[in-house]
Structure formats: C-alpha cells, structure tokens
Enzyme design. Structure first.
Site, PDB file in Angstrom:
ATOM      1  N   LYS A  46      28.425   0.754  60.234  1.00 55.03           N
ATOM      2  CA  LYS A  46      28.940   1.659  59.196  1.00 55.03           C
ATOM      3  C   LYS A  46      27.979   1.733  58.016  1.00 55.03           C
ATOM      4  CE  LYS A  46      32.746  -0.698  58.612  1.00 55.03           C
ATOM      5  NZ  LYS A  46      32.532  -1.799  59.593  1.00 55.03           N
ATOM      6  N   ARG A  71      41.379   0.051  55.648  1.00 55.68           N
ATOM      7  CA  ARG A  71      41.408  -0.991  56.673  1.00 55.68           C
ATOM      8  C   ARG A  71      42.812  -1.443  57.000  1.00 55.68           C
ATOM      9  NH1 ARG A  71      35.812  -2.857  55.029  1.00 55.68           N
ATOM     10  NH2 ARG A  71      35.374  -4.446  56.548  1.00 55.68           N
ATOM     11  N   ARG A  74      22.244 -10.590  61.310  1.00 63.41           N
ATOM     12  CA  ARG A  74      22.015  -9.783  60.104  1.00 63.41           C
ATOM     13  C   ARG A  74      21.477 -10.641  58.969  1.00 63.41           C
ATOM     14  NH1 ARG A  74      26.703  -6.173  57.853  1.00 63.41           N
ATOM     15  NH2 ARG A  74      27.833  -8.126  58.025  1.00 63.41           N
ATOM     16  N   ARG A  85      24.708 -13.453  54.930  1.00 59.25           N
ATOM     17  CA  ARG A  85      25.994 -13.324  54.239  1.00 59.25           C
ATOM     18  C   ARG A  85      26.903 -14.477  54.664  1.00 59.25           C
ATOM     19  NH1 ARG A  85      28.100  -7.148  54.844  1.00 59.25           N
ATOM     20  NH2 ARG A  85      30.046  -8.223  55.357  1.00 59.25           N
ATOM     21  N   ARG A  92      37.037 -12.229  60.909  1.00 59.73           N
ATOM     22  CA  ARG A  92      36.924 -10.795  60.571  1.00 59.73           C
ATOM     23  C   ARG A  92      37.301  -9.926  61.761  1.00 59.73           C
ATOM     24  NH1 ARG A  92      31.029 -10.813  58.856  1.00 59.73           N
ATOM     25  NH2 ARG A  92      31.203  -8.558  58.598  1.00 59.73           N
TER      26      ARG A  92
HETATM   27  P1  AP5 Z   1      25.896  -2.895  59.510  1.00 61.30           P
HETATM   28  O1  AP5 Z   1      25.463  -1.490  59.353  1.00 61.30           O
HETATM   29  O2  AP5 Z   1      25.665  -3.828  58.373  1.00 61.30           O
HETATM   30  O3  AP5 Z   1      27.419  -2.934  60.023  1.00 61.30           O
HETATM   31  P2  AP5 Z   1      28.762  -2.621  59.271  1.00 61.30           P
HETATM   32  O4  AP5 Z   1      29.617  -1.811  60.177  1.00 61.30           O
HETATM   33  O5  AP5 Z   1      28.519  -2.106  57.895  1.00 61.30           O
HETATM   34  O6  AP5 Z   1      29.350  -4.099  59.256  1.00 61.30           O
HETATM   35  P3  AP5 Z   1      29.861  -4.970  58.045  1.00 61.30           P
HETATM   36  O7  AP5 Z   1      29.812  -6.385  58.548  1.00 61.30           O
HETATM   37  O8  AP5 Z   1      29.181  -4.674  56.776  1.00 61.30           O
HETATM   38  O9  AP5 Z   1      31.293  -4.500  57.974  1.00 61.30           O
HETATM   39  P4  AP5 Z   1      32.444  -5.247  57.451  1.00 61.30           P
HETATM   40  O10 AP5 Z   1      33.427  -4.220  57.655  1.00 61.30           O
HETATM   41  O11 AP5 Z   1      32.789  -6.557  58.078  1.00 61.30           O
HETATM   42  O12 AP5 Z   1      31.993  -5.721  56.003  1.00 61.30           O
HETATM   43  P5  AP5 Z   1      32.198  -5.073  54.577  1.00 61.30           P
HETATM   44  O13 AP5 Z   1      31.005  -5.367  53.786  1.00 61.30           O
HETATM   45  O14 AP5 Z   1      32.692  -3.683  54.683  1.00 61.30           O
HETATM   46  O15 AP5 Z   1      25.181  -3.478  60.814  1.00 61.30           O
HETATM   47  C1  AP5 Z   1      25.333  -4.850  61.175  1.00 61.30           C
HETATM   48  C2  AP5 Z   1      23.982  -5.413  61.660  1.00 61.30           C
HETATM   49  O16 AP5 Z   1      23.596  -4.747  62.871  1.00 61.30           O
HETATM   50  C3  AP5 Z   1      22.822  -5.220  60.688  1.00 61.30           C
HETATM   51  O17 AP5 Z   1      22.010  -6.344  60.786  1.00 61.30           O
HETATM   52  C4  AP5 Z   1      22.090  -3.980  61.204  1.00 61.30           C
HETATM   53  O18 AP5 Z   1      20.709  -4.038  60.929  1.00 61.30           O
HETATM   54  C5  AP5 Z   1      22.351  -4.059  62.703  1.00 61.30           C
HETATM   55  N1  AP5 Z   1      22.544  -2.757  63.337  1.00 61.30           N
HETATM   56  C6  AP5 Z   1      23.220  -1.685  62.834  1.00 61.30           C
HETATM   57  N2  AP5 Z   1      23.240  -0.669  63.729  1.00 61.30           N
HETATM   58  C7  AP5 Z   1      22.582  -1.126  64.830  1.00 61.30           C
HETATM   59  C8  AP5 Z   1      22.278  -0.566  66.104  1.00 61.30           C
HETATM   60  N3  AP5 Z   1      22.671   0.682  66.418  1.00 61.30           N
HETATM   61  N4  AP5 Z   1      21.592  -1.323  66.993  1.00 61.30           N
HETATM   62  C9  AP5 Z   1      21.198  -2.592  66.673  1.00 61.30           C
HETATM   63  N5  AP5 Z   1      21.455  -3.182  65.473  1.00 61.30           N
HETATM   64  C10 AP5 Z   1      22.135  -2.459  64.575  1.00 61.30           C
HETATM   65  O19 AP5 Z   1      33.419  -5.963  54.030  1.00 61.30           O
HETATM   66  C11 AP5 Z   1      33.244  -7.317  53.708  1.00 61.30           C
HETATM   67  C12 AP5 Z   1      34.553  -7.929  53.241  1.00 61.30           C
HETATM   68  O20 AP5 Z   1      35.019  -7.261  52.053  1.00 61.30           O
HETATM   69  C13 AP5 Z   1      35.733  -7.844  54.209  1.00 61.30           C
HETATM   70  O21 AP5 Z   1      35.701  -8.867  55.171  1.00 61.30           O
HETATM   71  C14 AP5 Z   1      36.908  -7.955  53.233  1.00 61.30           C
HETATM   72  O22 AP5 Z   1      37.098  -9.281  52.814  1.00 61.30           O
HETATM   73  C15 AP5 Z   1      36.430  -7.142  52.050  1.00 61.30           C
HETATM   74  N6  AP5 Z   1      36.828  -5.722  52.118  1.00 61.30           N
HETATM   75  C16 AP5 Z   1      35.992  -4.640  52.134  1.00 61.30           C
HETATM   76  N7  AP5 Z   1      36.695  -3.493  52.216  1.00 61.30           N
HETATM   77  C17 AP5 Z   1      37.999  -3.855  52.251  1.00 61.30           C
HETATM   78  C18 AP5 Z   1      39.222  -3.133  52.355  1.00 61.30           C
HETATM   79  N8  AP5 Z   1      39.251  -1.794  52.439  1.00 61.30           N
HETATM   80  N9  AP5 Z   1      40.382  -3.829  52.381  1.00 61.30           N
HETATM   81  C19 AP5 Z   1      40.389  -5.169  52.293  1.00 61.30           C
HETATM   82  N10 AP5 Z   1      39.281  -5.922  52.190  1.00 61.30           N
HETATM   83  C20 AP5 Z   1      38.090  -5.275  52.183  1.00 61.30           C
HETATM   84 MG    MG Z   2      28.765  -2.865  55.935  1.00 59.96          MG
END
Ligand code: AP5
Ligand code: MG
Length: 207
Positions: A16, A87, A121, A150, A161
């Site tokens: 994402k 979410r 990552r 992270r 997660r």
């Molecule tokens: P990346 O693009 O970073 O993936 P992502 O989908 O953004 O995954 P996240 O881990 O950031 O999502 P998340 O939902 O757990 O975390 P968030 O920060 O939103 O890609 C991942 C890796 O793969 C990278 O290394 C990238 O280089 C690689 N990659 C990408 N595409 C690729 C491909 N096609 N092929 C190969 N490699 C690839 O949330 C963190 C925390 O915040 C949550 O756990 C929660 O505690 C809180 N939070 C955030 N939003 C909310 C909400 N709405 N409600 C409640 N809590 C929330």
């Molecule tokens: Mg992300």
C-alpha cells in the site's frame, strides 16, 4: 493538484505504502498514510493512551483516535490517496460519512510473501523511504548504513498484525466488494507490474 480520491486496501506488507507514493506523484494528489502520521505522533496522549502502545504491539489503535486523526487530515483536501484507513467496519462507516471515493484498489498478496516482505523491510529514518533487503536496497552506502527495522516488523508483531487484519479488517474488504469503484489487483507481482495495473485503472477513472 487533481481531485481524484483513491483508497488502497490490503494486508500489512501488501505494498500500500509503496504504490501510494507512486499514485500520489503520478496523479498529483496528497498521500495520507495513517501509519506514517501515527509513527510521527507515537507519544501523543489521548483518552486511550498513546498510539505507540498499540503500534509497537502490532495492534490497531482505537477507532475514536483514528477517526479524529483522519477527519483532521482530510479536511480541506481535494484529491488524495488514503493509505491505512479504514481498518474496521466502524472506520469504514465513518469514512463514508465524510467523503466519496473514485477508486478502491484491493491488493491481494499470499501470506508467505507478506511475511517475507515485512521481515525484510528496512526504513530510512531520515526520509521515511522503505527498502527491502532482498528486493530493493539503496545504492548510497551512507543510506544503507542508517536503515532501521520497524519495531512492528519483528516476527511476533507481524503475526499479531496479520491476526488483527484477519479479524478486524477482512470485513472491511467484504463491505467494499460491491462498491462500483472496487477493483482487485494481484499484488504478488513486482512493484512495476502492480503499478502498471493500478495506473491502467486510474487512467480509466480519470476519463
Ligand atoms: P509496503 O509498501 O511498506 O507495504 P504496506 O502495505 O504499506 O505495509 P505496512 O506494513 O506499512 O502496512 P501496515 O498496514 O501494517 O502498516 P501501517 O504503517 O499502515 O511494502 C512492504 C515491504 O515490501 C517493503 O519493504 C517494500 O519495499 C516491499 N514491497 C512492496 N511491494 C513489493 C512488491 N510488489 N514486490 C516485492 N517487494 C515489495 O500501520 C502501522 C500501525 O499503525 C498498525 O499496526 C496500527 O497499530 C496503526 N494504524 C494505522 N492505521 C490504523 C487504523 N486505520 N486503525 C487503527 N490502527 C491503525
Ligand atoms: Mg505502509
């Protein structure tokens, strides 16, 4: 600045963040990442404690906190890509009460691949840019040197997660499947291939 409103959906590690950055740049819209906003405000005191207490454990931050954060972030914005919200079903209902959506892009990725992406990552603390030890490392040795993992990408947090996603966020995907703007894209492909599919969808929406 365009007025396109894009919602990427998918499990942790689906890409994402990676794709949202490209969407924002190509379509000249704001990238609103709830994860990035929370990481920048981990120690903010709320009625429910600090965001960091939940995030470091891999758990979702409570809905009332998230609703306030997103409402504030979206106010006065035309176009955006909203990365990380909703979410829970309660968040989805809240989002519907504050905005419409032009494209809902659901990235599907197999579980083993998600674990591989999250565990590999690395983040540049200076720019926030994400890299990956296998797929995508920076050329500059100084940047390579300062990359960090992270806290919530450690194996037991990744497990939590994925569980939070399965129980609380899956229903959100089901909720949107009948929406006219919903599209499913194979997120197992390379970043460039995923981008091509997304770009083709968004070009159509924009016409
Ligand atoms: P990346 O693009 O970073 O993936 P992502 O989908 O953004 O995954 P996240 O881990 O950031 O999502 P998340 O939902 O757990 O975390 P968030 O920060 O939103 O890609 C991942 C890796 O793969 C990278 O290394 C990238 O280089 C690689 N990659 C990408 N595409 C690729 C491909 N096609 N092929 C190969 N490699 C690839 O949330 C963190 C925390 O915040 C949550 O756990 C929660 O505690 C809180 N939070 C955030 N939003 C909310 C909400 N709405 N409600 C409640 N809590 C929330
Ligand atoms: Mg992300």
């Amino acid at each position: 600045m365009s007025s396109l409103r894009v919602l990427p959906l998918g499990p942790p590690g689906a890409g994402k963040g990676t794709q949202s950055r490209r969407i924002a740049e190509a379509y000249d819209i704001n990238h609103i990442s709830t994860g990035d906003m929370l990481r920048a405000n981990k120690d903010m005191e709320t009625d429910h404690g600090t965001p960091g207490e939940y995030m470091d454990a891999g758990e979702l931050v409570p809905d009332p906190v998230m609703k306030a954060v997103v409402e504030e972030a979206l106010s006065d914005l035309d176009g955006y890509v909203l990365d990380g919200y909703p979410r829970t079903l309660e968040q989805a209902e809240h989002l519907e009460s504050v905005t419409d959506l032009d494209a809902i892009i659901y990235l599907t990725v197999d579980r083993e691949e998600l674990i591989r992406r999250l565990s590999g990552r690395r983040v540049d603390p200076e720019t926030g840019q994400n890299y990956h030890v296998e797929f995508d490392m920076p050329d500059d040795p100084a940047v390579r040197e300062r990359l960090v993992q992270r806290t919530d990408d450690e194996p037991d947090r990744v497990e939590t997660r994925l569980e939070e996603y399965a129980t609380k966020t899956r229903p959100v995907i089901e909720h949107y499947t009948d929406h006219e703007a919903f599209v499913e894209i194979d997120g197992n492909q390379s970043p460039d291939e995923v981008w091509e599919d997304i770009d083709a969808v968004l070009r159509d929406v924009g016409e």
